[in-house]
Design a protein around this motif. Structure first.
Motif, PDB file in Angstrom:
ATOM      1  N   LYS A 568       0.808  -1.216   0.000  1.00  0.00           N
ATOM      2  CA  LYS A 568       0.000   0.000   0.000  1.00  0.00           C
ATOM      3  C   LYS A 568       0.843   1.268   0.000  1.00  0.00           C
ATOM      4  CE  LYS A 568      -4.037  -1.916   2.429  1.00  0.00           C
ATOM      5  NZ  LYS A 568      -4.910  -1.756   3.626  1.00  0.00           N
ATOM      6  N   GLY A 569       2.133   1.149   0.230  1.00  0.00           N
ATOM      7  CA  GLY A 569       2.998   2.321   0.304  1.00  0.00           C
ATOM      8  C   GLY A 569       3.976   2.195   1.460  1.00  0.00           C
ATOM      9  N   SER A 585       1.810   5.982  -2.330  1.00  0.00           N
ATOM     10  CA  SER A 585       0.891   5.080  -3.018  1.00  0.00           C
ATOM     11  C   SER A 585       0.147   5.879  -4.079  1.00  0.00           C
ATOM     12  CB  SER A 585      -0.107   4.465  -2.038  1.00  0.00           C
ATOM     13  OG  SER A 585      -1.035   3.645  -2.723  1.00  0.00           O
TER      14      SER A 585
END
Length: 704
Positions: A568-569, A585
């Motif tokens: 997700k980042g 993200s």
């Protein structure tokens, strides 16, 4: 004496006097004629490892601006490179920024323009490893022209008022508020508060009593700009405010020369929900000839790069009509530059640009117009129109163009009858302008298809241009990520469940009868289950990538703290609701998608193929051993054929395994350098998981 002073004041106001508001965000200008032109330069990438970029910029751009004399010079991001010589370490280098400041000071001086005419915006390279704005490593805030003039760091607007209209240009910076090191710093991230500011700037001239042309400029293409927390995007804001054109950079000419896209306003939902657009050109509709049905879409024009292409763009707004020309300086300076401003290039025209709809602008419709810039005085300019309907170019119009004295000596015009060239085909007629200076140097503009009815011409996208401009990567990332799991998990889990809960004996031979693709895939996955450690390791590894951090890296310069990256980042902490906060993200897709589609998926298929090849070979041997040995020589020949068959197939799979490991090794080395990581300490599972499983599978399948 009083009359002389009054005359000087009027001239000063009419030509270039500008007023800036106290917040440094807005500037207003006035010009005499209903034509304005600006210069755009992008992706300069000044580098300590490539001094020729800055040297060429200084030697070419300064003298060119001196005779082009634009109202504004727009520098749309990636002013410095911020990369090591091997291009793996990405962070700010103050030497590059000192060089940028020195070169720009020289260019401003040689151009004869005021420094306030230059607008530079930040690109992702200018933000590599910058944890906070105005911090110790935020050199853009120290050395850029915008910083020296104390402009607003995020949104700036310039209003140019001509004698017939207003032209609004809005510059924007959508880089990450905390600039990650590359490669996971790729997208523009406009937040809701920034979108509100942009919306406010674009709408503030809507109450004007005269026509308004709106242009925005920034670094990131809209295909590489994310939606905000509320789901709004820059495209939604631009369409709402009837933007005419958006100018950007970022992608570079290596991805194609048709990095241009028309954004239609007819889609009923938020534009951020769209995954891709198949065609870049404006689509023809029944409303093209309807003057009441004004178009609400806008053009997006990526211009290429100075870094390798030495590209410069001149964009003109002539009586509200937008045209541009991209100039290639790879071969050196240009003595003459030509930009036709009317009639418009039918590839990049708007639906509202039908000559029948512009009855209020008769002067601009009754003449062919072109800007001709030259370092030496121009002796003649000729307009030619070709008819291509017969398959060859036949000259059907030729007329000398005369200089219009009130337009800084650059605008030339030739009278014509516009109705003679009304045609349903947008590319039947081609325009060419030929200019000659007093030294006898003659230059011709490229042949441009033109339209006077607003009917659009088509231009094709290559597959690279489609991927770069046509795909909305912010929206595509998660569908592509989960598509891998939808594909991989059934392949791994369904055969195991069948083996565990079914009384039927599944063997290679029993499944070999049905040769459909699904059956073959099922057969391969069944064979993989016969190697329990490989099957279990691959299954756990795939779940690990969803549930656990991929690695821990040094994401900012001058900061000892490390952040964890997940799909997700990068995990930056917790918000007020005690939920994890992520930055970068979908920028992390440049790591995630290549890993799952170019490493994990090929590795999974290769492991299944190795297991199936071993099972196939085993069955051949069993089948052979059950035969009666009536002919010893025939048996020897058959065994030789079987061994040869097994040899080439296995060698092929081993070569594929080696290629996968090499690709994975290169990725790991790049990440190690980019984020200062030790593979044993900071990402052991990511680094060693797939190679270990491949080596084990090869060892387990080496014999029968």
């Amino acid at each position: 004496m009083a009359w002389f002073l009054l005359q000087q004041v009027v001239i000063a106001l009419a030509i270039s006097q500008s007023n800036s508001s106290s917040d440094g965000r807005r500037r207003e200008m006035r010009v005499v004629d209903d034509i304005v032109w600006v210069v755009q330069l992008s992706d300069l990438h000044f580098s300590v490892h490539h001094p020729e970029r800055a040297r060429d910029f200084q030697d070419i751009v300064g003298p060119t601006l001196a005779f082009v004399k634009p109202s504004l010079v727009l520098l749309t991001g990636d002013l410095t490179d911020g990369k090591s010589l091997d291009m793996l370490i990405m962070k700010q280098d103050e030497k590059e920024w000192l060089e940028y400041r020195m070169v720009m000071q020289n260019v401003v001086k040689r151009s004869g323009l005021d420094q306030s005419s230059f607008y530079d915006v930040r690109g992702n390279h200018d933000n590599f490893g910058v944890p906070v704005s105005n911090g110790s490593v935020d050199f853009f805030s120290k050395y850029s022209i915008s910083a020296q003039i104390q402009r607003d760091p995020k949104v700036n607007s310039i209003t140019i008022e001509t004698n017939r209209r207003k032209i609004l240009l809005v510059g924007l910076d959508t880089t990450l508020s905390s600039g990650l090191r590359g490669p996971t710093n790729l997208f523009g991230h406009p937040k809701d508060d920034l979108l509100y500011e942009i919306d406010s700037e674009l709408s503030r001239v809507d109450s004007a009593a005269i026509p308004v042309t709106k242009v925005s400029f920034g670094h990131f293409p809209l295909s590489f700009s994310t939606a905000s927390e509320s789901g709004r995007s820059l495209i939604d804001v631009f369409i709402k405010n009837s933007l005419d054109a958006y100018l950007c950079g970022h992608l570079h000419t290596k991805f194609g020369k048709n990095l241009k896209r028309y954004h239609h306003s007819s889609h009923p939902t938020l534009y951020s929900n769209l995954l891709f657009q198949l065609k870049g050109h404006r689509l023809s509709s029944e409303n093209d000839s309807d003057c009441e049905a004004r178009n609400g879409g806008f053009w997006e024009w990526e211009m290429g790069d100075w870094r390798k292409s030495r590209a410069m763009r001149i964009l003109a707004i002539d009586a509200g009509h937008i045209s541009f020309s991209d100039i290639d300086f790879k071969s050196g300076t240009k003595s003459i530059i030509i930009l036709p401003t009317f009639p418009l290039d039918s590839r990049f025209s708007s639906a509202s640009q039908n000559y029948k709809c512009d009855a209020s602008e008769p002067p601009s419709m009754n003449s062919i117009r072109a800007l001709v810039f030259s370092a030496s005085p121009i002796s003649s300019v000729l307009a030619k129109i070709y008819d291509s309907s017969s398959g060859s170019h036949i000259v059907v119009f030729e007329a000398p163009m005369t200089k219009l004295a009130s337009s800084q000596n650059s605008l030339f015009a030739a009278p014509w009858n516009i109705q003679d060239f009304e045609d349903p085909s947008p590319d039947r007629y081609l325009l060419e302008i030929v200019a000659t200076d007093i030294n006898g140097i003659s230059v011709s503009s490229e042949l441009r298809p033109f339209t006077v009815t607003g009917t659009p011409a088509k231009f094709p996208w290559s597959w690279k241009e489609f991927l770069m401009m046509g795909c909305q990567w912010d929206s595509l990332y998660y569908p592509l990520f989960w598509a891998f799991y939808i594909l991989a998990l059934p392949i791994l889990l369904i055969p195991r469940l069948l083996i565990s809960f079914s009384r039927r004996q599944f063997t290679y031979r029993s499944l070999n009868a049905n040769e459909s693709f699904i059956s073959r895939t099922f057969r391969l996955s069944m064979e993989l289950c016969n190697i329990p450690i490989t099957w279990m390791g691959m299954t756990l590894y795939i779940f690990y990538l969803v549930l656990c951090p991929w690695f821990s890296g040094q994401t900012f310069s001058g900061d000892e703290d490390r952040l964890y990256m997940v799909y997700k980042g990068w995990v930056s902490g917790f918000n007020y609701m005690r939920k994890l906060q992520y930055i970068g993200s979908p920028d992390v897709m440049v790591v995630v998608l290549p890993h799952i589609y170019l490493v994990i998926l090929p590795a999974l298929v290769t492991m299944m193929a190795l297991a199936a090849e071993t099972g196939s070979y085993r069955n051949y041997l069993l089948s052979f051993s059950n035969k009666k040995n009536d002919d010893h020589d025939t048996t020897s020949d058959t065994k030789s054929i079987i061994q040869q068959r097994r040899r080439w197939l296995r060698k092929f799979l081993l070569a594929i395994s080696l290629a996968i490991c090499w690709k994975h090794y290169k990725s790991c080395v790049a990440l190690m350098k980019a984020y200062e990581m030790n593979p044993v300490v900071h990402f052991p599972v990511y680094c060693f998981g797939i190679p270990s499983l491949l080596v084990y599978t090869i060892w387990r399948t080496c014999g029968c």
